[in-house]
Design a protein around this motif. Structure first.
Motif, PDB file in Angstrom:
ATOM      1  N   HIS A  34      68.631  74.235  50.843  1.00 61.93           N
ATOM      2  CA  HIS A  34      67.821  73.552  51.788  1.00 61.93           C
ATOM      3  C   HIS A  34      66.456  74.564  52.155  1.00 61.93           C
ATOM      4  N   MET A  38      57.654  74.625  57.854  1.00 57.41           N
ATOM      5  CA  MET A  38      57.218  74.734  59.152  1.00 57.41           C
ATOM      6  C   MET A  38      55.600  74.917  59.236  1.00 57.41           C
ATOM      7  N   GLY A 143      62.701  76.506  64.259  1.00 65.28           N
ATOM      8  CA  GLY A 143      61.595  77.378  64.155  1.00 65.28           C
ATOM      9  C   GLY A 143      61.969  78.756  63.473  1.00 65.28           C
TER      10      GLY A 143
HETATM   11  C1  DX5 Z   1      65.647  76.277  61.620  1.00 62.18           C
HETATM   12  C2  DX5 Z   1      65.960  76.075  60.215  1.00 62.18           C
HETATM   13  C3  DX5 Z   1      67.364  76.491  59.810  1.00 62.18           C
HETATM   14  C4  DX5 Z   1      67.420  77.955  59.718  1.00 62.18           C
HETATM   15  C5  DX5 Z   1      68.949  78.283  59.868  1.00 62.18           C
HETATM   16  O1  DX5 Z   1      64.738  75.814  62.225  1.00 62.18           O
HETATM   17  O2  DX5 Z   1      65.810  74.707  60.205  1.00 62.18           O
HETATM   18  O3  DX5 Z   1      67.516  75.944  58.461  1.00 62.18           O
HETATM   19  O4  DX5 Z   1      66.933  78.551  58.423  1.00 62.18           O
HETATM   20  O5  DX5 Z   1      69.314  79.438  60.030  1.00 62.18           O
HETATM   21  P1  DX5 Z   1      70.650  80.127  60.571  1.00 62.18           P
HETATM   22  O6  DX5 Z   1      71.764  79.748  59.884  1.00 62.18           O
HETATM   23  O7  DX5 Z   1      70.198  81.744  60.578  1.00 62.18           O
HETATM   24  O8  DX5 Z   1      70.612  79.481  62.046  1.00 62.18           O
END
Ligand code: DX5
Ligand code: ZN
Length: 218
Positions: A34, A38, A143
């Motif tokens: 994944h 951003m 974010g």
């Molecule tokens: C947040 C991202 C997520 C983030 C998740 O905006 O889209 O993919 O990396 O991180 P955790 O698993 O730490 O919530």
């Protein structure tokens, strides 16, 4: 064999050694990689763009699941496709012509995903079900990694029912605050792809495989 897929978010890895981290997470059993993009405009944080995705591409054969938190996304989807993305997901609010951008992604030979923020109603999917290969439910406001899970199991279950009605194999992905505890909740609600950043990466490479296995099995 579990039909749950785990998509570790590279946002929480050691950015100074992407090659090593990608190889480690690949060998640990990640299904998708994944990648959180951003722009400092759609979300209050900036990460990386197509050149970094292209640089990562030779180091793993796993599916690159690119989560675009950029507004607009349309001008950039081709660059991410060329950089090696396999799935490209856009937020429902990021482009005026969501349907067109999803078609654009498929025309590039990639899978198209739509992302719903915590407050985005499932009705945005009413006329898009034929045009998506993946639906991502955000369980944090996008974010940042490391935020607390927002309980949205009803929403996940609603989308699971919509997917089952189509008879198509659409991934139902959940992203944000996923741990061994919240994984259980989202799986019970019908999610089949779990994104996890902090939980997978926080204790170092020796534990990646255990973390991935735990998320699959709980
Ligand atoms: C947040 C991202 C997520 C983030 C998740 O905006 O889209 O993919 O990396 O991180 P955790 O698993 O730490 O919530
Ligand atoms: Zn993400």
């Amino acid at each position: 064999m579990s039909n749950i897929k785990i998509a570790p978010s590279m946002l929480s890895c050691d950015f100074s050694n992407l090659e090593k981290e990608l190889k480690a997470i690949d060998h640990a059993g990640a299904d998708y990689i994944h990648l959180d993009v951003m722009d400092g405009h759609f979300v209050p944080n900036i990460t990386f763009g197509p050149p970094v995705v292209a640089a990562m591409r030779p180091h793993t054969g796993k599916v690159f699941d690119v989560h675009l938190m950029i507004n607009p996304a349309a001008p950039y989807v081709e660059a991410f496709a060329k950089a090696g993305a396999d799935i490209i997901s856009i937020h429902a609010e990021a482009d005026e012509h969501t349907h067109r951008v999803l078609q654009q992604i498929r025309a590039l030979g990639k899978k198209a995903g739509i992302v719903l923020n915590p407050a985005t109603p499932t009705s945005v999917l009413d006329h898009l079900m034929d045009d998506v290969d993946l639906i991502l439910v955000m369980t944090v406001n996008p974010g940042f990694g490391g935020q607390s899970y927002i309980s949205l199991e009803d929403k996940i279950a609603d989308i699971r029912a919509r997917i089952d009605k189509t008879g198509r194999d659409i991934d139902l992905q959940v992203d944000g605050g996923i741990t061994d505890e919240t994984a259980k909740l989202v799986k019970e609600a019908g999610a089949n792809v779990l994104v996890a950043g902090t939980y997978v990466f926080k204790d170092g490479a020796e534990s990646y495989a255990d973390k991935i296995r735990t998320l699959k099995e709980v």
